[in-house]
Write an enzyme that holds these catalytic residues in place. Sequence first.
Site, PDB file in Angstrom:
ATOM      1  N   HIS A  72       0.851  -1.190   0.000  1.00 57.31           N
ATOM      2  CA  HIS A  72       0.000   0.000   0.000  1.00 57.31           C
ATOM      3  C   HIS A  72       0.885   1.239   0.000  1.00 57.31           C
ATOM      4  O   HIS A  72       1.884   1.295   0.723  1.00 57.31           O
ATOM      5  CB  HIS A  72      -0.894   0.001   1.240  1.00 57.31           C
ATOM      6  CG  HIS A  72      -1.966   1.033   1.234  1.00 57.31           C
ATOM      7  ND1 HIS A  72      -1.706   2.382   1.435  1.00 57.31           N
ATOM      8  CD2 HIS A  72      -3.310   0.937   1.049  1.00 57.31           C
ATOM      9  CE1 HIS A  72      -2.843   3.058   1.373  1.00 57.31           C
ATOM     10  NE2 HIS A  72      -3.829   2.214   1.142  1.00 57.31           N
ATOM     11  N   CYS A  98      -3.909   2.666  -4.473  1.00 56.39           N
ATOM     12  CA  CYS A  98      -4.866   3.463  -3.698  1.00 56.39           C
ATOM     13  C   CYS A  98      -4.986   4.851  -4.311  1.00 56.39           C
ATOM     14  O   CYS A  98      -4.045   5.651  -4.249  1.00 56.39           O
ATOM     15  CB  CYS A  98      -4.412   3.562  -2.244  1.00 56.39           C
ATOM     16  SG  CYS A  98      -5.521   4.554  -1.222  1.00 56.39           S
ATOM     17  N   HIS A 113      -7.786   0.282  -4.129  1.00 55.40           N
ATOM     18  CA  HIS A 113      -8.620   1.086  -3.233  1.00 55.40           C
ATOM     19  C   HIS A 113      -9.099   2.295  -4.031  1.00 55.40           C
ATOM     20  O   HIS A 113      -8.276   3.037  -4.568  1.00 55.40           O
ATOM     21  CB  HIS A 113      -7.813   1.605  -2.037  1.00 55.40           C
ATOM     22  CG  HIS A 113      -7.410   0.548  -1.070  1.00 55.40           C
ATOM     23  ND1 HIS A 113      -6.681   0.837   0.071  1.00 55.40           N
ATOM     24  CD2 HIS A 113      -7.636  -0.790  -1.047  1.00 55.40           C
ATOM     25  CE1 HIS A 113      -6.471  -0.282   0.743  1.00 55.40           C
ATOM     26  NE2 HIS A 113      -7.034  -1.283   0.087  1.00 55.40           N
ATOM     27  N   ASP A 145     -12.945   2.727  -0.691  1.00 54.05           N
ATOM     28  CA  ASP A 145     -12.112   2.972   0.481  1.00 54.05           C
ATOM     29  C   ASP A 145     -12.881   3.859   1.456  1.00 54.05           C
ATOM     30  O   ASP A 145     -14.101   3.792   1.522  1.00 54.05           O
ATOM     31  CB  ASP A 145     -10.790   3.583   0.036  1.00 54.05           C
ATOM     32  CG  ASP A 145      -9.662   3.369   1.023  1.00 54.05           C
ATOM     33  OD1 ASP A 145      -9.872   2.689   2.036  1.00 54.05           O
ATOM     34  OD2 ASP A 145      -8.559   3.871   0.769  1.00 54.05           O
ATOM     35  N   HIS A 146     -12.202   4.694   2.178  1.00 49.69           N
ATOM     36  CA  HIS A 146     -12.855   5.505   3.202  1.00 49.69           C
ATOM     37  C   HIS A 146     -14.118   6.194   2.678  1.00 49.69           C
ATOM     38  O   HIS A 146     -14.156   6.652   1.536  1.00 49.69           O
ATOM     39  CB  HIS A 146     -11.902   6.595   3.702  1.00 49.69           C
ATOM     40  CG  HIS A 146     -10.608   6.065   4.213  1.00 49.69           C
ATOM     41  ND1 HIS A 146      -9.502   6.863   4.399  1.00 49.69           N
ATOM     42  CD2 HIS A 146     -10.229   4.811   4.569  1.00 49.69           C
ATOM     43  CE1 HIS A 146      -8.499   6.137   4.851  1.00 49.69           C
ATOM     44  NE2 HIS A 146      -8.910   4.885   4.962  1.00 49.69           N
ATOM     45  N   TYR A 152     -15.064   4.268   7.942  1.00 47.39           N
ATOM     46  CA  TYR A 152     -15.501   2.907   7.633  1.00 47.39           C
ATOM     47  C   TYR A 152     -16.948   2.638   8.046  1.00 47.39           C
ATOM     48  O   TYR A 152     -17.280   1.541   8.500  1.00 47.39           O
ATOM     49  CB  TYR A 152     -14.554   1.891   8.274  1.00 47.39           C
ATOM     50  CG  TYR A 152     -13.232   1.822   7.541  1.00 47.39           C
ATOM     51  CD1 TYR A 152     -13.096   1.064   6.380  1.00 47.39           C
ATOM     52  CD2 TYR A 152     -12.141   2.554   7.976  1.00 47.39           C
ATOM     53  CE1 TYR A 152     -11.899   1.022   5.690  1.00 47.39           C
ATOM     54  CE2 TYR A 152     -10.930   2.519   7.284  1.00 47.39           C
ATOM     55  CZ  TYR A 152     -10.822   1.747   6.146  1.00 47.39           C
ATOM     56  OH  TYR A 152      -9.636   1.716   5.454  1.00 47.39           O
TER      57      TYR A 152
END
Length: 349
Positions: free
Chosen positions: A198, A236, A263, A308-309, A322
């Site tokens: 990552h 990401c 991501h 993702d977030h 999350y």
Amino acid sequence: MQLSFRWYGNTDPVTLKQIKQIPDMKNIVSAIYDVPVGEVWTKDKINSLKSSIEQEGLTLSVIESLPVHESIKLGEANRDSLIENYKESLRNLGDSGIKTVCYNFMPVFDWTRSNLDYELEDGSKTLMYDNDFVKDIDPVTTNLNLPGWDESYTKEEMAALIEKYRQIDEEDLWRNLEYFLNEVLPVAIEHDIDLTIHPDDPPWSIFGIPRIIKTKESYQRLISINSSKNNGICFCTGSLGCLEENDLPEIIKEFGDHIHFVHMRNIKRLDNHSFVESGHLSKYGSVNMKEVVRALKAIDYKGTIRPDHGRMIWGETGKAGYGLFDRALGATYINGLIEGVETNDSTIS
């Protein structure tokens, strides 16, 4: 391209029953959270996690993360025994049918933010990084804790660890990553596991501590260590998108053979390396999400993508970034982008 969703185990307020109601959601990203970093993940632990997910009709497709001990990152004398434990965990994951494992090489801190509930114009709450605020903080001398910091360390332990990292530079960290990969990649290759690193979040040095996975040049150097596809990338968009110099579609096309996990989230770049995490749509942030999916289509990407977030919306509370609602919206948006590029519909945006 397959959708996936991160799940933090049985203590996660977002349940598997809820996750599987998201359209076309079949894959789960998870990990074992009750084994101390550096110890072996047993087959019993791994298979128990798999079983709990499969009982809900879902598949454990990605482990995120199998964490790397700080002594490995620092190149300390005990790293070899810790690496042997890491290898054993990889063998157990491979024997249990897990073929994608995510990790990071970020010293001390994982993702770092200055605010977990920054309010956007629509009233939703999101994660924010204010570089002007963070740059004036010294974790060694301040009592302030920022979101994303590992709370398992005492104040004294964290200070000592930070001071160790301040004695090394990026070249030292690269050498330690190379040592680690030279040891673990043969095991990953033998068990057909794609190790995916990552990127650093944010992708620049913080608190005087080096960070190395942040640009196209970082990936070029990573692949030069070992060109096997198993030496992989977790791509990401949120982390890499914080740097305007990162052309995300270009990076995808250059390193497509090594991208095994994605991501997808959007961020809005602000002045002086600050940013907020926006809604997923391209128009809300600095990342062109449609072009990212088009680039993934161009490399014939077959792996998993997870929203993702997400923001906190509709009064939801829970683990920062999350919650269920906005990540589910993000998954639906990504679904639409995938359908658009698969059918070559240029109207999708």
